[in-house]
Every structure is written in structure tokens, then in C-alpha cells.
Write a protein that holds these residues in place. Structure first.
Motif, PDB file in Angstrom:
ATOM      1  N   PHE A   1       1.019  -1.290   0.320  1.00 32.93           N
ATOM      2  CA  PHE A   1      -0.097   0.012   0.238  1.00 32.93           C
ATOM      3  C   PHE A   1       0.412   1.365  -0.113  1.00 32.93           C
ATOM      4  CE2 PHE A   1      -1.971  -3.439   2.230  1.00 32.93           C
ATOM      5  CZ  PHE A   1      -3.465  -3.105   1.897  1.00 32.93           C
ATOM      6  N   ARG A   2       0.384   2.380  -1.082  1.00 35.71           N
ATOM      7  CA  ARG A   2       0.872   4.033  -0.601  1.00 35.71           C
ATOM      8  C   ARG A   2       0.877   4.443  -0.032  1.00 35.71           C
ATOM      9  NH1 ARG A   2       4.454   7.000  -3.885  1.00 35.71           N
ATOM     10  NH2 ARG A   2       4.272   8.937  -3.487  1.00 35.71           N
ATOM     11  N   ASN A   3       2.062   4.882   0.647  1.00 38.44           N
ATOM     12  CA  ASN A   3       1.802   6.070   1.908  1.00 38.44           C
ATOM     13  C   ASN A   3       1.656   7.095   2.289  1.00 38.44           C
ATOM     14  OD1 ASN A   3       2.121   6.653   4.663  1.00 38.44           O
ATOM     15  ND2 ASN A   3       5.159   6.480   4.464  1.00 38.44           N
ATOM     16  N   PRO A   4       0.504   7.450   2.670  1.00 35.58           N
ATOM     17  CA  PRO A   4      -0.411   8.013   2.406  1.00 35.58           C
ATOM     18  C   PRO A   4       0.730   9.629   2.943  1.00 35.58           C
ATOM     19  CG  PRO A   4      -1.599   7.575   4.374  1.00 35.58           C
ATOM     20  CD  PRO A   4      -0.637   6.269   3.172  1.00 35.58           C
ATOM     21  N   PHE A   5       1.544   9.411   3.949  1.00 32.81           N
ATOM     22  CA  PHE A   5       2.729  10.326   4.672  1.00 32.81           C
ATOM     23  C   PHE A   5       3.822  10.238   3.831  1.00 32.81           C
ATOM     24  CE2 PHE A   5       0.065   8.549   8.230  1.00 32.81           C
ATOM     25  CZ  PHE A   5      -0.465   9.366   9.211  1.00 32.81           C
ATOM     26  N   TYR A   6       3.803   9.866   3.204  1.00 35.11           N
ATOM     27  CA  TYR A   6       5.401  10.089   1.814  1.00 35.11           C
ATOM     28  C   TYR A   6       4.943  10.940   1.360  1.00 35.11           C
ATOM     29  CZ  TYR A   6       9.465   8.758   0.611  1.00 35.11           C
ATOM     30  OH  TYR A   6      11.160   8.466   0.345  1.00 35.11           O
ATOM     31  N   PRO A   7       5.917  11.705   0.782  1.00 33.71           N
ATOM     32  CA  PRO A   7       6.398  12.816  -0.007  1.00 33.71           C
ATOM     33  C   PRO A   7       5.804  12.256  -2.150  1.00 33.71           C
ATOM     34  CG  PRO A   7       7.511  12.892   0.888  1.00 33.71           C
ATOM     35  CD  PRO A   7       7.052  11.782   1.633  1.00 33.71           C
TER      36      PRO A   7
ATOM     37  N   PHE B   1       8.257   7.170  -7.204  1.00 28.58           N
ATOM     38  CA  PHE B   1       8.186   8.183  -6.568  1.00 28.58           C
ATOM     39  C   PHE B   1       8.073   9.671  -7.519  1.00 28.58           C
ATOM     40  CE2 PHE B   1      11.642   5.279  -4.945  1.00 28.58           C
ATOM     41  CZ  PHE B   1      11.324   5.313  -4.020  1.00 28.58           C
ATOM     42  N   GLU B   2       6.735   9.599  -8.831  1.00 25.60           N
ATOM     43  CA  GLU B   2       7.151  10.403 -10.037  1.00 25.60           C
ATOM     44  C   GLU B   2       5.571  10.601 -10.387  1.00 25.60           C
ATOM     45  OE1 GLU B   2       9.563  10.871 -13.274  1.00 25.60           O
ATOM     46  OE2 GLU B   2      11.460  10.702 -11.672  1.00 25.60           O
ATOM     47  N   GLN B   3       4.825   9.123  -9.532  1.00 26.34           N
ATOM     48  CA  GLN B   3       3.395   9.019 -10.433  1.00 26.34           C
ATOM     49  C   GLN B   3       2.521   9.795  -9.737  1.00 26.34           C
ATOM     50  OE1 GLN B   3       1.982   5.199 -11.364  1.00 26.34           O
ATOM     51  NE2 GLN B   3       0.281   5.648 -11.678  1.00 26.34           N
ATOM     52  N   GLU B   4       1.332  10.350 -10.269  1.00 23.87           N
ATOM     53  CA  GLU B   4       0.659  11.071  -8.964  1.00 23.87           C
ATOM     54  C   GLU B   4       0.140   9.786  -8.922  1.00 23.87           C
ATOM     55  OE1 GLU B   4      -1.022  14.883 -10.911  1.00 23.87           O
ATOM     56  OE2 GLU B   4       1.227  15.369 -11.648  1.00 23.87           O
ATOM     57  N   TYR B   5      -0.447  10.514  -7.186  1.00 22.12           N
ATOM     58  CA  TYR B   5      -2.081   8.902  -6.863  1.00 22.12           C
ATOM     59  C   TYR B   5      -2.709   9.568  -6.082  1.00 22.12           C
ATOM     60  CZ  TYR B   5       1.962   6.108  -6.921  1.00 22.12           C
ATOM     61  OH  TYR B   5       3.190   4.954  -7.036  1.00 22.12           O
ATOM     62  N   THR B   6      -3.927   9.622  -7.150  1.00 31.10           N
ATOM     63  CA  THR B   6      -5.465  10.778  -6.473  1.00 31.10           C
ATOM     64  C   THR B   6      -6.592  10.107  -5.305  1.00 31.10           C
ATOM     65  OG1 THR B   6      -6.599   9.326  -8.061  1.00 31.10           O
ATOM     66  CG2 THR B   6      -5.685  11.308  -8.902  1.00 31.10           C
ATOM     67  N   GLY B   7      -5.793   8.782  -4.512  1.00 29.75           N
ATOM     68  CA  GLY B   7      -6.469   7.889  -4.383  1.00 29.75           C
ATOM     69  C   GLY B   7      -5.759   7.715  -3.070  1.00 29.75           C
ATOM     70  N   VAL B   8      -6.508   8.149  -1.618  1.00 24.25           N
ATOM     71  CA  VAL B   8      -5.301   8.463   0.090  1.00 24.25           C
ATOM     72  C   VAL B   8      -4.419   7.179   0.149  1.00 24.25           C
ATOM     73  CG1 VAL B   8      -5.889   8.307   2.197  1.00 24.25           C
ATOM     74  CG2 VAL B   8      -7.852   9.013   0.568  1.00 24.25           C
ATOM     75  N   CYS B   9      -5.037   6.019  -0.230  1.00 21.61           N
ATOM     76  CA  CYS B   9      -4.097   4.579  -0.427  1.00 21.61           C
ATOM     77  C   CYS B   9      -3.857   3.932  -1.820  1.00 21.61           C
ATOM     78  CB  CYS B   9      -4.225   4.193   1.318  1.00 21.61           C
ATOM     79  SG  CYS B   9      -3.277   2.351   1.147  1.00 21.61           S
ATOM     80  N   SER B  10      -2.979   4.104  -2.169  1.00 21.96           N
ATOM     81  CA  SER B  10      -2.924   3.011  -3.491  1.00 21.96           C
ATOM     82  C   SER B  10      -2.177   2.189  -3.529  1.00 21.96           C
ATOM     83  CB  SER B  10      -1.999   4.272  -4.759  1.00 21.96           C
ATOM     84  OG  SER B  10      -3.283   4.841  -5.058  1.00 21.96           O
ATOM     85  N   LEU B  11      -1.795   0.839  -4.524  1.00 19.48           N
ATOM     86  CA  LEU B  11      -1.683  -0.109  -4.282  1.00 19.48           C
ATOM     87  C   LEU B  11      -0.197   0.108  -5.167  1.00 19.48           C
ATOM     88  CD1 LEU B  11      -4.559  -2.993  -4.752  1.00 19.48           C
ATOM     89  CD2 LEU B  11      -3.559  -2.512  -2.806  1.00 19.48           C
ATOM     90  N   ASN B  12       0.381  -0.912  -4.495  1.00 18.77           N
ATOM     91  CA  ASN B  12       1.793  -0.975  -5.582  1.00 18.77           C
ATOM     92  C   ASN B  12       1.506  -1.657  -6.785  1.00 18.77           C
ATOM     93  OD1 ASN B  12       4.353  -1.343  -6.608  1.00 18.77           O
ATOM     94  ND2 ASN B  12       4.979  -2.759  -4.836  1.00 18.77           N
ATOM     95  N   GLU B  13       2.114  -1.416  -7.678  1.00 16.64           N
ATOM     96  CA  GLU B  13       1.648  -1.705  -8.963  1.00 16.64           C
ATOM     97  C   GLU B  13       3.002  -2.981  -9.747  1.00 16.64           C
ATOM     98  OE1 GLU B  13       2.230   1.079 -12.871  1.00 16.64           O
ATOM     99  OE2 GLU B  13       0.022   2.477 -11.400  1.00 16.64           O
ATOM    100  N   HIS B  14       3.639  -2.582  -8.865  1.00 21.58           N
ATOM    101  CA  HIS B  14       4.988  -3.910  -8.772  1.00 21.58           C
ATOM    102  C   HIS B  14       4.946  -4.982  -8.035  1.00 21.58           C
ATOM    103  CE1 HIS B  14       6.895  -1.810 -12.636  1.00 21.58           C
ATOM    104  NE2 HIS B  14       5.500  -1.038 -12.083  1.00 21.58           N
ATOM    105  N   PHE B  15       4.140  -5.414  -7.354  1.00 23.51           N
ATOM    106  CA  PHE B  15       4.146  -5.519  -6.257  1.00 23.51           C
ATOM    107  C   PHE B  15       4.750  -7.277  -6.088  1.00 23.51           C
ATOM    108  CE2 PHE B  15       2.176  -9.042  -3.134  1.00 23.51           C
ATOM    109  CZ  PHE B  15       2.561  -9.337  -1.534  1.00 23.51           C
ATOM    110  N   GLY B  16       5.497  -8.123  -5.636  1.00 21.44           N
ATOM    111  CA  GLY B  16       5.952  -8.965  -5.915  1.00 21.44           C
ATOM    112  C   GLY B  16       7.439  -9.424  -6.787  1.00 21.44           C
ATOM    113  N   ASN B  17       7.571  -7.831  -7.214  1.00 19.47           N
ATOM    114  CA  ASN B  17       9.509  -7.683  -7.983  1.00 19.47           C
ATOM    115  C   ASN B  17      10.057  -8.046  -7.159  1.00 19.47           C
ATOM    116  OD1 ASN B  17      11.066  -6.084  -9.440  1.00 19.47           O
ATOM    117  ND2 ASN B  17       9.684  -6.013 -10.589  1.00 19.47           N
TER     118      ASN B  17
END
Length: 865
Positions: free
Chosen positions: A183-189, A473-489
């Protein structure tokens, strides 16, 4: 004995399989087996860590084993607890050096930075040790009087450890870009490209990291020491299990605090929720339970990692076209059919803590032989490959090390374990970081700078790494908590580290370097830059600053200017010396047949010593004889009156006639010698007619402005008047005109047309065209380097004027030149001074190159910053 009979049967079966194990590569060589066994015993039996070198591993193993053995013979329970606590803390420190060991050392570069104990660190560690011993002794002394098997106070401490573990886990996950990698950390820049916003949010996270560090390094160890000191198992002295188990436990508290906290919480939870009559609680003391939990934890993590690796190899062998072969489908089916056997191989590899080897990158798995984490010979970095890019990594490593220290303390890199790997990426550079050793407040790492993208495979791999980082780090996330598209990498993004390093920007100079207007201005600017550099050099020479305060009491400085038709002063035959005809103003056939030199000019030669070929005959030169010798360091006064004048009748041998001479010329200002050119630079090599033609190009107004801007006088009241007098000194100006215009002529040769881009590239690289002044300039290395620097500064000035607009006045021009001098290195990538500028961290670097792959002639010159 039945045990020996069973062992005999097992060994007979094992010996039969030894050749088979050797053929498959599972049987380790003796040195690897010995080091691996020591490492496993040190880590799981004695509570230590994997070591960065084999020598450190051997020394630490002996010290740790000695501690466990000594604790067995101590008669007092309080003494045993104090001994284990004290030595557990001391052995968890890096007593040799504190900080990071850098693995990019080479013979051509100075050794990496090493940080040793300071008095503040010593005081901090002494205070921690004293408090730890006080806490352990007091708690164990008062708890020892109560006959408690399941102490309520120990249970309360266990609850506190559970809460502490949860808080530390939350604070650690907040520091990373992804929570548990999903899950994308909402507190991270969200946008790391906006530097100001990123640093603001990063500062807030660092404050949270400071809280986590305090809890991890101060609160958690003392809480676990309280839990261990209150345990009733310490009442049973002279027990091997107590000595080994609790020696490890008291060491793990400091050596690996996070893992020790997890193990303690698991043991405490099982003890609280389970029945006291089970085998786990009845037959095992707390130290052995912690030891078994530690082994299970480590092997479980390794099993999950190896299972993930096997599944990744299996899937990519089918999904990746370059890895797909004719037999891939068959191998995938066989792996599915024999999946239990594959699991057995994975489990066997996990138990041995050995690598899982895919045969020829196919989904056919074998077990590698057990080996220590440091599987390479020698210290880290001793076999590093030194190339042109090494200096960039070397400049980066100290900065990266300091930032990594902060990120590790804050928890941004997750749980630090020896053997973990991290990959850093910036533009075309890749950094491979390996954890070698961990302890209390220190971590030894190996940093490797990987080769740049030389092949298509490297480019494809680097592009895949960039995709993972860009999405994080460079993609804009609109949701509060997004998923890691490369999970399992295999790559899980951790964080962004601000490191001061060099960025590479290549610009094509088409339209700038081939512009006729720019090239025409280039020649005029070159004279100005030459004046500025020579004036700055002469005013900052070491001998000049010492004479600034002593010039008022001295007389006017005598210097030589060409003149004729005057009566000579008395002369001495010892003052005659040889001189090459390259210093003549005009040619005369009469002098070619002279047997004796007519006159001599004194030249100080400090740069040229024993040059090859200086004694050989050059066609067209005048070979003269030395009449007398002078002792080194003494120059007769009459030498100042000698000069070379041609075209006079030959003088018979033995006759003494009055010879023409150059009269004594004086500076109009007594301070002019402070900015005067060296004597060897004032020799002549060009005809008078050519020099008069070039003198018209000399910018006298700029010359006077540069002199008035000098700051070589401490007295501000007299400085302006003195500088005004120096600027109006015609004798000094004539010397500068002669030297500057000779350098200018040597750059362009006989051709007075605008230079071509190819000509500028050749001169920038130090290849000058032939001219009368070429030998004169190259025989003066220091002047040659200054002139070449002026040429390079002028090229940079031309690019800046074309990009940023024209220069308005002289003050702005000086501002440009001062910036080049202070903040820039302008030269060639192959220069040694380029490497020195990188290590000195010059803010900007500039180089000019040629790209033969580009078609259009005007587009094949590139600048690098």
C-alpha cells in the motif's frame, strides 16, 4: 553405546552420497565450510552478527565463545547476569571504527573515510553500560529472593514489549514509500520532483524517525534487559543451556535489537497463552526458547525468499521472450508435477542457509554449497575495477554514506539484516549496497558502483529499474491509499535520498559554435580574457603579496625595453651568453657568419629544466659560444643592459668595440612590479611589424579597468591611487601587450580569419596550429596552461552569451570570469585536474567533445556540464 552405533549407521549412508553431493556442487570446500560454521554458530548460538571480514569473524567468534564458557564457571547469579550484560554490550559495538566501511577503494584513490570513536561517543557508551549494569543487578537481586516461576512483574514487562514492538513497526513503515510493500504510504511525499515540498515532508518524517531511534536504541534494550533479569531460569547455575541461551539473549538485545524484540515478544506471548505443562515451557529455559525462535524466524524468512525466487524464475522463463526456450514448457510442467520434490530442495537449501541455484538460468534448481555471507576473498573493494567513472562514485560515496546512516536510523530502509542488498539509481548510475555487518548503532556496508549502460542488455535492465522507481516516486496518486503496481517484484522501492553528486547534461552546440557572429566576438573576447587571467596570476603570485607592504621604501624597478642609438655603459666580457634566434625581431644574414655573440639577454628559466634537444642545431638559428660562466644564483648588473640587435658589421676576434645596448627603462609607478609579468615571458619571437599590427587589437580600456579592480593592497585609502598609477604605467602596459598578443597569435597562426568549429575543438584540446610563436609558447608550460585556460574560458563565455544574452559592461564580464574561476572547472574529461575538481566538489564541470556519429558538421560538438 547405542548412540555411537546409530551415528555409525548414519555416517555410512552419508559417505555413500558424498561423491554425488560433490558432483552436484553441494559439498563445500573446507575453508568455506569452516567459515560458514563459525558464522552460523556466532549468529544463532552466541547472538553475534555476520562479520565484514574473515579476520573479524575469527576474532569475534573466539571472544564470544570465551564469554559463554566463562559465564558457566561464575558462581554467583548476580555476577553471571552482570558479566553477560556487560560483555553482551561491549561485543555488540564496533570497537575498531564507528561508521561505515566503503567498498570502492582503489590504489589510485585515497582510502575511504573512516570514523573513529570520539570522546562524546565513549561517554555515551559508558553511560549506557553503567545504567544497563545497574538495572540488571538491582532487578535480578530483588527478584531472586522471591520464588516465582511465572513472575507477574515479568508478565507486565512482556506486555510493554508487545506495545513497543507495534509502535516501532508502525514508525518504521511510515518512513518507506510503501507499507509492507503493498500500500502506498499516505504520509510519504507524493511528488519528489518538487524539492521544497519534498524536503518539508521529509523533515517531518525525520522527526518521527528520531522518536523511533530513541525507542529502538535506548528504550527497547533496557526493557528487554528487565524482562531477562526477572526470569527465574537464571537461578539454575552451572547449566550449559543457561550459559549459552542467556549469553546469546543478553548479546542480541544490543546486537540486533529489532529481531531480539520480536523473539522476546513471541516467547512471552507463548508463555502467557499456553499451558505450563507443555514441553516447551517445562523442559526449556527462556534462553533456549529465544535461541530456537531466532533460528525458526531466520529460516522461515529464508524459505519465503527462496520460494519467491523459484516462482519468479519459473514464471519469467515463460513470460519473458528472451528467456523462453524450446524446453521451457516441458520444464515448467515437470516442476509442477514434481513440486513436492522442488519444495524439498528449497527446504534443504533453507536449512543449510545455502544459495538456491537455477541451472543455466533454467527452472531446474540445485542446492549450492554452504558459504559465509562474505563469499569473496579479501576485504571489500580490494578488487574493484578502476575506470574513468570511478572518480564520480568516489565523490558520491562519502555523501551517500552520511545520508544512508540517517535513513537506516530512521527505518527508511526497513529491517537491516546482514546479507541484504539495496540498489540505488541516479540518471545513468547504479549503486549496489550490501549489508555486511550490523551492531549497536553501527552498520558495515559495501558500496559498489556498477558499470554504465554500455550494452543493450544493460539499458533494458536499467530501464526496468527506472519504471519501478518512476511508478513509486514520480507518478501522481489521486487516491488516499494506492497499491504497488510492481508488488512481488524483486525490487521494492524504499525511499529517496538527497545526495550531493554530479549530474550529466550533454548539449549540442549547433548554431552557437558555428555562428560567424559568435566566432568573430570570440576573438575579441579572447584578448580580454587573456588580460584578465594574466593580471590575476601576476597579482596573486606568492612572492608578490609579500612585497606589497615593502614597496614604498624601494626605488623604481628597472626593466628593459627595446631601444637603440644610445651610448653603452661599461661592459664585462663575462656577461656574454648564447641566445636562440627565435627571440630576434628581424633577420640578418651578417649575423649567421659571426664567430662571437655580440650581446646577451638574461632570461630566468624556472619551468624548463634539461629539455631534450636544446643543444641540437636548428637550421636558420644562430649558434653562439659562451665566453664566460657565472656562478649559480648571481647575475651581474651589466646583464640588464644587454640586448639582441641584428644587422651590424662583424667584429674581428680580439677587438673590443663599444656595442649597442638597451638603456635602463623604469616603471613610472614604483608598485608596478607587483603585477609585472615574469622575465621569461617578456622575450620576443615575432617581427615588429606583426606586433604593431596585433597591438591595435589590445583593449587598453579593459586592461586599465582590470587593474583598477585588483585587491592586493590592504590599505583602502591608498589602494585606489596606487592602482590608478599602475594602470597608467606605459612600460607595464607594453609588456602585457607583447605577451597577450603573442599568445593570441599562437592560437590562430598566420590565418586571421574567424576560426572554424574544428579549429576551436583542436585548440581546446591543447593542439595549437603551427606559427612563429608556437615554440615560444610551448617552452613556457605555465604560460601555456594559462593561455589555454583563457581560451577555454572564452569558449564558455561565448556559449553563455549565446544562451543568456550579451554582456552589458565590464563589471558583468568580470563577474562571469570570477564565477568560472571559483565555481567551474573548464577542461577535458581526460585531464587529471578534472578528477581533482570532482574530488574537490567543484560545483560545475565543463568539457567539449566530438560525436562522429552525427551527420551534420555543425552538430557534432557537445558540451558536458
Amino acid at each position: 553405546m547405542p548412540a555411537l552405533e546409530q551415528m555409525n549407521q548414519i555416517l555410512h549412508i552419508l559417505f555413500v552420497f558424498l561423491p554425488f553431493l560433490w558432483a552436484l556442487g553441494i559439498l563445500p570446500p573446507p575453508d568455506a565450510l569452516f567459515l560458514w560454521a563459525m558464522e552460523q554458530i556466532l549468529e544463532f548460538g552466541l547472538g553475534g552478527s555476520s562479520m565484514s571480514t574473515h579476520l573479524r569473524l575469527l576474532v569475534m567468534f573466539i571472544m564470544s565463545a570465551g564469554t559463554a564458557i566463562t559465564s558457566y564457571f561464575i558462581p554467583s547469579t548476580v555476577g553471571v547476569v552482570l558479566f553477560m550484560t556487560g560483555f553482551g554490550f561491549l561485543l555488540s559495538l564496533n570497537l575498531s571504527d564507528v561508521g561505515h566501511k566503503i567498498g570502492t577503494k582503489s590504489k589510485n584513490l585515497p582510502s575511504g573515510p573512516e570514523k573513529h570513536f570520539s570522546w562524546k561517543e565513549c561517554l555515551f557508551y559508558i553511560i549506557i553500560l553503567v545504567f544497563a549494569l545497574l538495572e540488571t543487578g538491582l532487578l535480578h537481586h530483588f527478584a531472586g529472593f522471591s520464588q516465582i516461576s511465572k513472575s507477574s512483574s515479568q508478565a507486565i514487562v512482556g506486555y510493554g514489549l508487545m506495545i513497543l514492538l507495534i509502535i516501532l513497526w508502525i514508525l518504521r513503515e511510515i518512513q518507506s514509500v510503501y507499507i509492507i510493500g503493498i500500500f502506498r504510504n499516505p504520509f510519504y511525499p507524493k511528488d519528489v520532483q518538487t524539492v521544497t515540498v519534498f524536503f518539508e515532508k521529509q523533515t517531518r518524517l525525520m522527526k518521527i524517525g528520531i522518536v523511533r531511534r530513541i525507542l529502538l536504541t535506548l528504550v527497547s534494550p533496557f526493557a528487554m534487559i528487565a524482562f531477562l533479569s526477572l526470569d527465574s531460569s537464571l537461578q539454575g547455575l552451572h547449566s550449559v543451556s543457561v550459559s549459552i541461551g542467556f549469553t546469546r539473549a543478553f548479546r542480541m538485545v544490543w546486537q540486533n535489537t529489532e529481531n531480539a524484540l520480536l523473539e522476546t515478544v513471541i516467547v512471552s506471548t507463548v508463555h502467557l497463552i499456553s499451558n505450563t505443562d507443555i514441553w516447551w515451557n517445562r523442559n526449556l529455559d527462556t534462553g533456549i526458547r529465544l535461541l530456537l525462535v531466532g533460528i525458526i524466524r531466520d529460516r522461515l524468512i529464508r524459505f519465503i525468499s527462496k520460494l519467491q525466487f523459484a516462482v519468479t524464475v519459473l514464471l519469467t522463463s515463460w513470460t519473458e521472450k528472451k528467456q523462453r526456450r524450446k524446453t521451457t514448457a516441458t520444464l515448467c510442467i515437470l516442476n509442477i508435477i514434481f513440486s513436492p520434490f522442488v519444495l524439498v530442495i528449497i527446504v534443504f537449501s533453507t536449512l543449510l542457509s545455502s544459495p538456491l541455484l537455477p541451472l543455466f538460468t533454467l527452472p531446474v534448481f540445485l542446492v549450492g554449497f554452504p558459504r559465509p555471507i562474505q563469499s569473496w576473498p579479501g576485504a571489500a573493494g580490494t578488487t574493484a575495477c578502476v575506470c574513468a567513472d570511478t572518480v564520480y562514485y568516489y565523490q558520491m560515496v562519502p555523501r551517500l554514506t552520511a545520508v544512508l546512516q540517517t535513513a537506516m536510523a530512521a527505518g527508511s530502509l526497513g529491517l537491516l539484516l546482514p546479507g541484504s542488498h539495496y540498489l540505488g539509481r541516479f540518471q545513468d548510475r547504479l549503486i549496489w549496497i550490501m549489508i555486511l555487518e550490523c551492531g549497536y548503532t553501527y552498520c558495515c556496508i559495501n558500496i559498489k558502483g556498477l558499470e554504465l549502460q554500455e550494452t543493450s542488455c544493460h539499458t533494458a535492465e536499467a530501464r526496468r529499474v527506472d519504471e519501478v522507481f518512476e511508478d513509486a516516486f514520480e507518478q501522481e496518486y489521486t487516491g488516499v491509499c494506492s497499491l504497488n503496481e510492481h508488488f512481488g517484484n524483486v525490487l521494492t522501492p524504499c525511499t529517496v535520498l538527497p545526495v550531493k553528486l554530479y549530474s550529466d547534461a550533454r548539449n549540442v552546440l549547433s548554431g552557437i559554435i558555428d555562428s560567424h557572429e559568435n566566432l568573430k566576438e570570440f576573438k575579441g573576447d579572447l584578448v580580454k580574457v587573456l588580460v584578465w587571467i594574466l593580471v590575476q596570476y601576476c597579482s596573486k603570485r606568492p612572492g608578490m603579496k609579500e612585497n606589497v607592504h615593502n614597496t614604498e621604501n624601494k626605488g623604481k624597478a628597472p626593466l628593459i625595453l627595446p631601444a637603440s642609438n644610445t651610448s653603452p655603459p661599461p661592459k664585462s666580457p663575462e656577461d656574454i651568453d648564447s641566445l636562440n634566434s627565435e627571440t630576434f625581431d628581424d633577420w640578418s644574414d651578417d649575423n649567421i657568419f659571426d664567430d662571437e655573440p655580440t650581446i646577451k639577454k638574461v632570461i630566468e628559466e624556472k619551468q624548463l629544466k634539461d629539455l631534450p634537444g636544446t643543444n641540437s642545431f636548428i637550421p636558420g638559428s644562430v649558434e653562439s659560444q659562451r665566453v664566460g660562466d657565472h656562478s649559480t644564483g648571481t647575475v651581474p648588473e651589466n646583464d640588464l643592459y644587454k640586448a639582441v640587435l641584428l644587422g651590424y658589421p662583424a667584429v674581428d676576434k680580439g677587438k673590443q668595440e663599444d656595442m649597442p645596448y638597451i638603456p635602463l627603462m623604469e616603471f613610472s609607478c614604483s608598485h608596478s612590479h607587483l603585477v609585472c609579468l615574469p622575465a621569461e615571458w617578456r622575450t620576443s619571437c615575432m617581427p615588429n611589424s606583426k606586433m604593431k599590427e596585433l597591438s591595435s587589437l589590445f583593449p587598453e580600456d579593459w586592461y586599465q579597468f582590470v587593474l583598477r579592480q585588483l585587491e592586493c593592497f590592504h590599505s583602502e585609502e591608498k589602494a585606489s591611487n596606487v592602482l590608478e598609477e599602475i594602470a597608467n604605467d606605459k612600460v607595464l602596459k607594453d609588456f602585457y601587450v607583447h605577451t597577450v598578443m603573442t599568445c593570441y597569435f599562437s592560437f590562430f597562426g598566420i590565418d586571421n580569419m574567424a576560426p572554424s568549429p574544428g579549429h576551436i575543438l583542436r585548440v581546446y584540446s591543447g593542439v595549437l596550429p603551427w606559427s612563429v610563436a608556437l615554440d615560444w609558447l610551448t617552452e613556457k608550460p605555465e604560460l601555456f596552461q594559462l593561455a589555454l585556460k583563457a581560451f577555454r574560458y572564452t569558449l564558455k563565455l561565448m556559449i553563455d552569451k549565446a544562451s543568456l544574452g550579451p554582456i552589458e559592461d565590464f563589471r558583468e564580464l568580470i563577474k562571469y570570469l570570477e564565477e568560472y574561476e571559483c565555481d567551474w572547472y573548464i577542461g577535458l574529461v581526460s585531464d587529471e585536474k578534472w578528477k581533482e575538481a570532482i574530488l574537490q566538489e567543484k560545483p560545475y564541470l565543463f568539457s567539449l567533445g566530438y560525436d562522429s556519429n552525427m551527420v551534420r558538421p555543425g552538430e557534432n560538438l557537445e558540451s558536458t556540464k
